[in-house]
Design a protein around this motif. Structure first.
Motif, PDB file in Angstrom:
ATOM      1  N   GLY A  87      44.964  42.246  53.600  1.00  0.00           N
ATOM      2  CA  GLY A  87      44.925  43.354  52.643  1.00  0.00           C
ATOM      3  C   GLY A  87      46.246  43.473  51.896  1.00  0.00           C
ATOM      4  O   GLY A  87      47.294  43.070  52.391  1.00  0.00           O
ATOM      5  N   LYS A  88      46.149  44.073  50.717  1.00  0.00           N
ATOM      6  CA  LYS A  88      47.315  44.107  49.832  1.00  0.00           C
ATOM      7  C   LYS A  88      48.529  44.802  50.441  1.00  0.00           C
ATOM      8  O   LYS A  88      49.656  44.349  50.297  1.00  0.00           O
ATOM      9  CB  LYS A  88      46.936  44.818  48.527  1.00  0.00           C
ATOM     10  CG  LYS A  88      48.091  44.868  47.572  1.00  0.00           C
ATOM     11  CD  LYS A  88      47.809  45.697  46.336  1.00  0.00           C
ATOM     12  CE  LYS A  88      49.089  45.755  45.507  1.00  0.00           C
ATOM     13  NZ  LYS A  88      49.001  46.634  44.353  1.00  0.00           N
ATOM     14  N   ALA A  91      50.191  42.499  52.892  1.00  0.00           N
ATOM     15  CA  ALA A  91      50.762  41.340  52.191  1.00  0.00           C
ATOM     16  C   ALA A  91      52.078  41.755  51.524  1.00  0.00           C
ATOM     17  O   ALA A  91      53.076  41.027  51.587  1.00  0.00           O
ATOM     18  CB  ALA A  91      49.775  40.815  51.153  1.00  0.00           C
ATOM     19  N   ASP A 108      51.516  43.097  40.754  1.00  0.00           N
ATOM     20  CA  ASP A 108      50.197  42.491  40.960  1.00  0.00           C
ATOM     21  C   ASP A 108      50.123  41.130  40.279  1.00  0.00           C
ATOM     22  O   ASP A 108      50.756  40.914  39.255  1.00  0.00           O
ATOM     23  CB  ASP A 108      49.099  43.392  40.378  1.00  0.00           C
ATOM     24  CG  ASP A 108      48.800  44.580  41.276  1.00  0.00           C
ATOM     25  OD1 ASP A 108      49.461  44.698  42.320  1.00  0.00           O
ATOM     26  OD2 ASP A 108      47.899  45.368  40.920  1.00  0.00           O
ATOM     27  N   ALA A 109      49.303  40.249  40.846  1.00  0.00           N
ATOM     28  CA  ALA A 109      49.204  38.899  40.295  1.00  0.00           C
ATOM     29  C   ALA A 109      48.312  38.857  39.057  1.00  0.00           C
ATOM     30  O   ALA A 109      48.307  37.877  38.323  1.00  0.00           O
ATOM     31  CB  ALA A 109      48.656  37.958  41.359  1.00  0.00           C
ATOM     32  N   ASP A 110      47.541  39.902  38.817  1.00  0.00           N
ATOM     33  CA  ASP A 110      46.538  39.838  37.745  1.00  0.00           C
ATOM     34  C   ASP A 110      47.080  40.323  36.407  1.00  0.00           C
ATOM     35  O   ASP A 110      46.323  40.534  35.474  1.00  0.00           O
ATOM     36  CB  ASP A 110      45.303  40.653  38.144  1.00  0.00           C
ATOM     37  CG  ASP A 110      45.642  42.102  38.416  1.00  0.00           C
ATOM     38  OD1 ASP A 110      46.818  42.477  38.269  1.00  0.00           O
ATOM     39  OD2 ASP A 110      44.733  42.871  38.769  1.00  0.00           O
ATOM     40  N   ARG A 211      48.586  50.468  31.028  1.00  0.00           N
ATOM     41  CA  ARG A 211      48.090  49.474  31.981  1.00  0.00           C
ATOM     42  C   ARG A 211      46.961  48.674  31.351  1.00  0.00           C
ATOM     43  O   ARG A 211      45.924  49.230  30.992  1.00  0.00           O
ATOM     44  CB  ARG A 211      47.590  50.173  33.237  1.00  0.00           C
ATOM     45  CG  ARG A 211      47.267  49.195  34.371  1.00  0.00           C
ATOM     46  CD  ARG A 211      47.141  49.954  35.664  1.00  0.00           C
ATOM     47  NE  ARG A 211      46.623  49.157  36.758  1.00  0.00           N
ATOM     48  CZ  ARG A 211      47.389  48.426  37.564  1.00  0.00           C
ATOM     49  NH1 ARG A 211      48.678  48.376  37.370  1.00  0.00           N
ATOM     50  NH2 ARG A 211      46.849  47.764  38.567  1.00  0.00           N
ATOM     51  N   ARG A 214      42.685  43.623  33.806  1.00  0.00           N
ATOM     52  CA  ARG A 214      42.961  42.408  34.567  1.00  0.00           C
ATOM     53  C   ARG A 214      42.907  41.191  33.645  1.00  0.00           C
ATOM     54  O   ARG A 214      42.022  41.109  32.797  1.00  0.00           O
ATOM     55  CB  ARG A 214      41.852  42.329  35.616  1.00  0.00           C
ATOM     56  CG  ARG A 214      42.097  41.408  36.726  1.00  0.00           C
ATOM     57  CD  ARG A 214      41.026  41.667  37.763  1.00  0.00           C
ATOM     58  NE  ARG A 214      41.671  41.813  39.051  1.00  0.00           N
ATOM     59  CZ  ARG A 214      42.191  40.779  39.697  1.00  0.00           C
ATOM     60  NH1 ARG A 214      42.104  39.574  39.197  1.00  0.00           N
ATOM     61  NH2 ARG A 214      42.794  40.966  40.853  1.00  0.00           N
ATOM     62  N   LYS A 220      39.342  43.344  43.571  1.00  0.00           N
ATOM     63  CA  LYS A 220      38.844  43.267  44.952  1.00  0.00           C
ATOM     64  C   LYS A 220      38.458  44.646  45.464  1.00  0.00           C
ATOM     65  O   LYS A 220      38.141  44.815  46.633  1.00  0.00           O
ATOM     66  CB  LYS A 220      39.904  42.650  45.861  1.00  0.00           C
ATOM     67  CG  LYS A 220      40.007  41.154  45.762  1.00  0.00           C
ATOM     68  CD  LYS A 220      41.080  40.737  44.810  1.00  0.00           C
ATOM     69  CE  LYS A 220      40.834  39.335  44.297  1.00  0.00           C
ATOM     70  NZ  LYS A 220      41.778  39.023  43.215  1.00  0.00           N
TER      71      LYS A 220
HETATM   72  N1  UDP Z   1      45.375  41.684  46.883  1.00  0.00           N
HETATM   73  C1  UDP Z   1      45.813  41.162  48.113  1.00  0.00           C
HETATM   74  N2  UDP Z   1      44.975  41.230  49.204  1.00  0.00           N
HETATM   75  C2  UDP Z   1      43.746  41.827  49.137  1.00  0.00           C
HETATM   76  C3  UDP Z   1      43.332  42.384  47.897  1.00  0.00           C
HETATM   77  C4  UDP Z   1      44.178  42.301  46.803  1.00  0.00           C
HETATM   78  O1  UDP Z   1      46.924  40.622  48.214  1.00  0.00           O
HETATM   79  O2  UDP Z   1      43.050  41.852  50.162  1.00  0.00           O
HETATM   80  C5  UDP Z   1      46.280  41.602  45.710  1.00  0.00           C
HETATM   81  C6  UDP Z   1      45.627  40.959  44.484  1.00  0.00           C
HETATM   82  O3  UDP Z   1      45.746  39.557  44.526  1.00  0.00           O
HETATM   83  C7  UDP Z   1      46.437  41.565  43.349  1.00  0.00           C
HETATM   84  C8  UDP Z   1      46.761  42.962  43.874  1.00  0.00           C
HETATM   85  O4  UDP Z   1      46.618  42.908  45.297  1.00  0.00           O
HETATM   86  O5  UDP Z   1      47.647  40.868  43.124  1.00  0.00           O
HETATM   87  C9  UDP Z   1      45.865  44.039  43.269  1.00  0.00           C
HETATM   88  O6  UDP Z   1      44.518  43.723  43.520  1.00  0.00           O
HETATM   89  P1  UDP Z   1      43.343  44.069  42.479  1.00  0.00           P
HETATM   90  O7  UDP Z   1      43.734  43.633  41.103  1.00  0.00           O
HETATM   91  O8  UDP Z   1      42.089  43.499  43.044  1.00  0.00           O
HETATM   92  O9  UDP Z   1      43.307  45.652  42.568  1.00  0.00           O
HETATM   93  P2  UDP Z   1      43.187  46.713  41.365  1.00  0.00           P
HETATM   94  O10 UDP Z   1      44.213  46.313  40.328  1.00  0.00           O
HETATM   95  O11 UDP Z   1      41.799  46.583  40.848  1.00  0.00           O
HETATM   96  O12 UDP Z   1      43.478  48.018  41.994  1.00  0.00           O
END
Ligand code: UDP
Ligand code: MG
Length: 326
Positions: A87-88, A91, A108-110, A211, A214, A220
């Motif tokens: 989980g984020k 990590a 974030d990577a996205d 913001r 993505r 996720k």
């Molecule tokens: N991420 C991760 N582990 C997880 C889910 C997400 O490391 O189990 C990372 C994901 O790669 C990204 C960041 O957390 O870099 C944010 O995820 P996401 O874009 O899915 O979330 P959102 O922006 O929709 O809240």
């Protein structure tokens, strides 16, 4: 006592690094090339030394290979490969543990956290702020329902806890080494990072940004995960849901006492009145419901205590790429 500090002993910064960027990655292969391109074009002009620590959080796609390729061509890119998906929040914690920079920025990577904001953050840091967090002015690519629930949640949690968790703020922020050392001393397994970042305090300031959606791939998060994330936040930072039941119980008892007095007086004056099935049913069902809710709330906290007392390490690392002492 910090449960995972033992892992840090043999990682001493050999050279001093100014900035550590932490990127948690879970199935982010299509975003990585563009991410590094944008990150590096922002970091190079700053004239600071930097490292980009990518934490592969058990991705099922080709993320790890892609990260290692980038590491091979640029040694500033370092990779921590976790043993599975944690989980984020975890990590990110792994990244914080191994970062050596004087300031650390999780991103974030996205590309929803625009790397261009880093230069503004660094400027504020150099002015003397310890934490510079990005506040979202707008959010594109997210449904109104997600925005509304996210807003609602941050308002609710704000009412429940005395800790000031900034609104419209994610994990994207710059933190000084002092703040990182403070966060590393928080040993909890249930890590609501936004709350922990706020809890440690220090001199904080925000910078605003729009913001974007993505870049590639899919989020996720779904509503079930978000709901659990919200529960995590509330239970980690507030005991209000537990305490409230004493007051609800007290109010119901007062009402019951008044009603009972009325019934006794009525029976004394007019004698026994047999019908009463409906009112009995309503009271029984209502109280049964209230008791089950109370149990559920206690269960939420109990489950988390259960998680904490096991004192398991937060994560395991399978491989390191680019860490000198490994
Ligand atoms: N991420 C991760 N582990 C997880 C889910 C997400 O490391 O189990 C990372 C994901 O790669 C990204 C960041 O957390 O870099 C944010 O995820 P996401 O874009 O899915 O979330 P959102 O922006 O929709 O809240
Ligand atoms: Mg995202």
């Amino acid at each position: 006592m910090n449960t995972y500090s033992h892992k840090l002993k043999n990682i001493q910064p050999e050279e001093t690094i100014d900035l550590s960027i932490i990127v948690p990655c879970y199935n982010e292969e299509p975003n990585l090339d563009y991410l590094f391109e944008r990150l590096i074009s922002v970091l190079e002009p700053l004239g600071m030394t930097y490292e980009i620590i990518c934490v592969n959080d058990g991705s099922q796609d080709n993320t790890l290979n892609c990260l290692v390729e980038h590491h091979d061509s640029n040694s500033a890119i370092k990779v921590i490969n976790l043993s599975r998906n944690f989980g984020k929040e975890v990590a990110m914690t792994a990244g914080l543990d191994y970062a050596t920079g004087k300031a650390v920025i999780p991103i974030d990577a996205d590309l929803q956290d625009p790397p261009e904001l880093i230069s503004d953050m660094v400027a504020k840091w150099q002015e003397g702020y310890d934490v510079v967090y990005g506040t979202r002015k707008s959010r594109s690519g997210e449904t109104w329902l997600k925005q509304m629930t996210a807003n609602g949640f941050s308002r609710i949690i704000q009412k429940m806890t005395p800790i000031k968790i900034p609104q419209d703020t994610g994990d994207f922020r710059l933190m000084d080494r002092q703040v990182i050392e403070a966060i590393k001393q928080l040993p909890e397994t249930h890590r609501f990072m936004k709350g922990l970042f706020a809890w440690v305090g220090f001199k904080q300031i925000s910078v605003e940004y729009d913001r974007p959606a993505r870049y590639k791939g899919e989020t996720k998060w779904n509503y079930w995960k978000l709901w659990n994330f919200a529960l995590e936040g509330i239970t980690s930072f507030s005991a209000v849901p537990l305490k409230i039941w004493s007051y609800i119980g007290l109010s119901i008892s007062c009402i019951a006492f008044v009603y009972a007095t009325y019934l006794i007086i009525r029976t004394l004056i007019w004698g026994i009145d047999v019908p009463g099935y409906a009112s009995l049913m309503v009271v029984t069902l209502f109280l049964g419901g209230v008791q089950l809710i109370t149990l559920g709330v206690i269960g939420e906290y109990l489950g988390r205590i259960h998680g904490e007392v096991k004192r398991r390490p937060l994560y395991f690392v399978r491989e390191f790429y680019g860490f000198k002492s490994k």
